[in-house]
Scaffold this motif. Structure first.
Motif, PDB file in Angstrom:
ATOM      1  N   MET A  53       0.957  -1.467   0.115  1.00  0.00           N
ATOM      2  CA  MET A  53      -0.006   0.066   0.021  1.00  0.00           C
ATOM      3  C   MET A  53       0.731   1.154   0.179  1.00  0.00           C
ATOM      4  O   MET A  53       0.683   2.212  -0.767  1.00  0.00           O
ATOM      5  N   ILE A  54       1.906   1.238   0.800  1.00  0.00           N
ATOM      6  CA  ILE A  54       2.779   2.428   1.063  1.00  0.00           C
ATOM      7  C   ILE A  54       3.769   2.843  -0.155  1.00  0.00           C
ATOM      8  O   ILE A  54       3.935   3.951  -0.538  1.00  0.00           O
ATOM      9  N   LYS A  55       3.973   1.525  -0.873  1.00  0.00           N
ATOM     10  CA  LYS A  55       4.930   1.913  -2.032  1.00  0.00           C
ATOM     11  C   LYS A  55       3.958   2.639  -3.152  1.00  0.00           C
ATOM     12  O   LYS A  55       4.438   3.527  -3.818  1.00  0.00           O
ATOM     13  N   THR A  56       2.892   2.027  -3.288  1.00  0.00           N
ATOM     14  CA  THR A  56       2.062   2.659  -4.264  1.00  0.00           C
ATOM     15  C   THR A  56       1.597   4.197  -3.885  1.00  0.00           C
ATOM     16  O   THR A  56       1.667   5.348  -4.802  1.00  0.00           O
ATOM     17  N   ARG A  57       1.098   4.568  -2.623  1.00  0.00           N
ATOM     18  CA  ARG A  57       0.884   5.681  -2.153  1.00  0.00           C
ATOM     19  C   ARG A  57       1.913   6.890  -1.949  1.00  0.00           C
ATOM     20  O   ARG A  57       1.795   7.904  -2.673  1.00  0.00           O
ATOM     21  N   THR A  61      10.313   4.071  -5.211  1.00  0.00           N
ATOM     22  CA  THR A  61      10.850   3.182  -6.369  1.00  0.00           C
ATOM     23  C   THR A  61      12.511   3.105  -5.971  1.00  0.00           C
ATOM     24  O   THR A  61      12.626   2.829  -4.786  1.00  0.00           O
ATOM     25  N   GLU A  62      13.337   2.419  -6.734  1.00  0.00           N
ATOM     26  CA  GLU A  62      14.713   1.855  -6.367  1.00  0.00           C
ATOM     27  C   GLU A  62      15.228   3.134  -5.934  1.00  0.00           C
ATOM     28  O   GLU A  62      16.541   2.913  -5.556  1.00  0.00           O
ATOM     29  N   THR A  63      15.061   4.423  -6.186  1.00  0.00           N
ATOM     30  CA  THR A  63      15.716   5.535  -5.939  1.00  0.00           C
ATOM     31  C   THR A  63      15.462   5.960  -4.436  1.00  0.00           C
ATOM     32  O   THR A  63      16.069   6.997  -3.797  1.00  0.00           O
ATOM     33  N   LEU A  81      11.861  -5.756  -0.186  1.00  0.00           N
ATOM     34  CA  LEU A  81      12.808  -6.367  -0.971  1.00  0.00           C
ATOM     35  C   LEU A  81      12.183  -6.902  -2.585  1.00  0.00           C
ATOM     36  O   LEU A  81      12.869  -6.392  -3.451  1.00  0.00           O
ATOM     37  N   PRO A  82      11.281  -7.562  -2.403  1.00  0.00           N
ATOM     38  CA  PRO A  82      10.740  -8.097  -3.882  1.00  0.00           C
ATOM     39  C   PRO A  82       9.970  -6.912  -4.529  1.00  0.00           C
ATOM     40  O   PRO A  82       9.719  -7.020  -5.850  1.00  0.00           O
ATOM     41  N   LEU A  83       9.710  -5.811  -3.835  1.00  0.00           N
ATOM     42  CA  LEU A  83       9.113  -4.345  -4.662  1.00  0.00           C
ATOM     43  C   LEU A  83      10.549  -3.677  -4.960  1.00  0.00           C
ATOM     44  O   LEU A  83       9.876  -2.378  -5.466  1.00  0.00           O
ATOM     45  N   ALA A  84      11.635  -4.039  -5.050  1.00  0.00           N
ATOM     46  CA  ALA A  84      12.680  -3.106  -5.339  1.00  0.00           C
ATOM     47  C   ALA A  84      12.894  -2.141  -4.677  1.00  0.00           C
ATOM     48  O   ALA A  84      13.414  -0.996  -5.398  1.00  0.00           O
TER      49      ALA A  84
END
Ligand SMILES: [Zn+2]
Length: 122
Positions: A53-57, A61-63, A81-84
């Motif tokens: 959820m928080i990756k999307t919100r 990214t990898e940066t 980790l699997p979300l890079a």
């Protein structure tokens, strides 16, 4: 006999942060810690959903870099980790931090102090 200490909650007038007075040195409590967050499968699943959820919100990214204070055994950061998304854990208990490191989660064995931030590159 098991030691016990007074429970006296201190409340900040400005922000209502509640803290306990320091009756025991943090090193005494956290150097060898008995609680491993990943033992709770429902908590780990909650952490997995939170990371997605928080990756999307926040459009992580990898940066980006996610830092977790008191990261325990990596129960939360492992899901980035699997979300890079790069992560750094800061955990004072060496025994639980070692479990996180075995999951390839960079983890500093530190209390949250200015030196820990400098070591983490923050
Ligand atoms: Zn305050």
């Amino acid at each position: 006999m098991e030691p016990y200490y007074p429970l006296h909650a201190l409340v900040c007038d400005g922000c209502f942060l509640v803290q306990l007075k320091e009756y025991v040195q943090p090193e005494h409590i956290f150097t060898e810690y008995a609680y491993f967050s990943a033992y709770s499968t429902s908590w780990v699943e909650h952490a997995r959903r939170y990371c997605e959820m928080i990756k999307t919100r926040w459009v992580l990214t990898e940066t980006a870099a996610v830092y977790e204070v008191a990261s325990n055994d990596g129960y939360l950061l492992q899901h980035f980790l699997p979300l890079a998304v790069p992560v750094v854990g800061i955990e004072p208990a060496a025994n639980v931090a070692e479990v996180a490191r075995q999951k390839n989660i960079p983890t500093l064995v530190e209390f949250l102090r200015p030196e820990a931030g400098a070591a983490a590159g923050v």
